[in-house]
Design an enzyme around this catalytic site. Sequence first.
Site, short mmCIF file in Angstrom:
data_model
loop_
_atom_site.label_atom_id
_atom_site.label_comp_id
_atom_site.label_asym_id
_atom_site.label_seq_id
_atom_site.Cartn_x
_atom_site.Cartn_y
_atom_site.Cartn_z
N GLU A 49 0.88 -1.14 -0.02
CA GLU A 49 -0.02 0.06 -0.03
C GLU A 49 0.97 1.19 -0.23
O GLU A 49 1.35 1.59 1.07
CB GLU A 49 -1.03 0.01 1.25
N GLU A 91 0.27 7.20 1.39
CA GLU A 91 0.71 7.22 2.85
C GLU A 91 -0.47 7.85 3.43
O GLU A 91 -1.30 8.47 3.17
CB GLU A 91 1.80 7.91 3.15
N SER A 108 8.43 4.93 5.59
CA SER A 108 8.23 6.37 5.53
C SER A 108 8.94 7.00 6.20
O SER A 108 10.06 6.76 6.65
CB SER A 108 6.66 6.95 5.14
N CYS A 127 3.54 4.50 5.30
CA CYS A 127 2.49 3.67 4.32
C CYS A 127 2.37 2.33 4.58
O CYS A 127 2.45 1.99 5.99
CB CYS A 127 3.35 3.82 3.04
N SER A 144 13.01 5.13 -0.19
CA SER A 144 12.66 6.38 0.75
C SER A 144 13.75 7.31 0.76
O SER A 144 15.14 6.77 1.01
CB SER A 144 12.20 5.76 2.12
N HIS A 196 8.82 8.82 -1.46
CA HIS A 196 8.76 7.39 -1.19
C HIS A 196 8.37 6.63 -2.47
O HIS A 196 7.38 7.39 -3.02
CB HIS A 196 7.71 7.00 0.07
#
Length: 516
Positions: free
Chosen positions: A41, A44, A103, A117, A394, A414
């Site tokens: 996923e 964020e 993140s 996230c 990141s 990210h």
Amino acid sequence: MVNTEIPQNYTNSPSSFNGTPSLTINRDISSLDLDSSNAFEGPEKLLEVWFAASDKALPASASPQGLKAVSQGTWKDMLDLVNCKVLSVIESHNVDAYLLSESSMFVFPHKVVLKTCGTTTLLCGLPRMLEIAALEAGFPHVKANLPNAVAAAATPYRIFYSRKNYLYPDQQRGPHRSWRDEVRYMDKMFVGGSAYMIGKMNGEHWYLYITGPGTILTPPATPEEERVATQTKHVALPDQAAKTIDFEDDTGDETLEILMTDLEENNARQFYLEHASSVAQDNARRVHQARKDAIEHLGVIPEANSSNPSISGNTLVNDSDSRFDVFAQTSSDHSATNSDGEDEALTFSEELTTEGHTLGSVVTESCGLADLYPTAKYPDARIDSYLFTPCGYSANGVVPMPGDGESTNYWTVHVTPEPQCSYASFETNVPTGRETVEVVQQVVGIFKPGRFSVTLFEAKGGSDVLAAKRDKRMDFVEGYRRVDRIVHDLEGYELVFRYFERDGWKGGAPRLGERF
């Protein structure tokens, strides 16, 4: 082996300047599972908790350093509730930037910005955040009621919580399973919050929860049936405006966020470990060959204190007392060439073949992110980046303003590059002095998304006409067409939301995942 010291004759390092932010790496993180294939996923959750209007307006009871007085260990314990770990920290005068396994977090004297996230449970860390601000930073607070299991909680100045619609909402945990659940969770903590859905219900949209200045905590004993549920307001018409309220103390706060999906697949390969490792090794081979050629023409090149040769670069990190140049990653055997002139077999250190900060720095340089806020203009700027296994990236940037030792801003990126869920985000509060559209153009040029949204959140001052509203050029990003533009006046802020698709886009409708 790797040269872990910056040679004394390496005078062009940005770390050599006084006042440059320093970076600390968590060496224990290698034992954790940071396989990015689990972080499906990409979009964020973003939380900002303000305890004062600015770092110049801290209450008398607070520590002079405000939230920066809180130890890193305390923040790490709070992040355990969120289900993410600290990879490294850049410390600077007025912001500490935490690079996380999912993140980033930024700690200012007066506010905390937390962005996570995956399936992290960000809001689960909010009660502990309020307790930390109360007990360790000295902000005004409601005292604990231990018999009733009520912890101390600082009274925040403002709360902002936002996110894009999820791709995989069924995988979320805790209060994050739906927007209604998230609003309900925050309503239990704060009085008078406002919830918004910005964009098309059947297209790309963005959620926002905001409280006004002087946020009031919900009394813990309030029965569920007596709490007033916050209704989500749908904001989907261009240039729709609500009541305008000016709050002078907020003037100057501005955040730009670019959320990108459907990344061009070949371009996204640069955020895979295999590709980055190949780039790093090619760089090392070129420098090794250049060194051999130089020795053949000039003789032995002296090294200060017999230090190993290093490939010059401007992305440097330090950890406690040790420092290393992320490009000095070839074997120490390469400090000299064979006497018979035959080619020697190159070997590479582990840092060039495994996930971590070294390959993260290689990607930062090669993809162009290092040029967003170049050291030629921002000499004390620092970038902290990490590349994951088998892919994912990141980065945090800390940007002290030249000539202004009291002002430090940040940016963060990210990337989840897998084709089935490709996503990249960019966020910054750096005042660049150039058109916002130029920053957007540079960012989308790096990631090449099929579609993206841009949100510009800007505090109101004395004027009702803000730069975000005046800047019609933001509607024109080369290679893309604007699909939506929404302007909304909030309490003390103006929000401009734009949604773009690539020219000739054939990717079909957005994948919503979550429906309101």
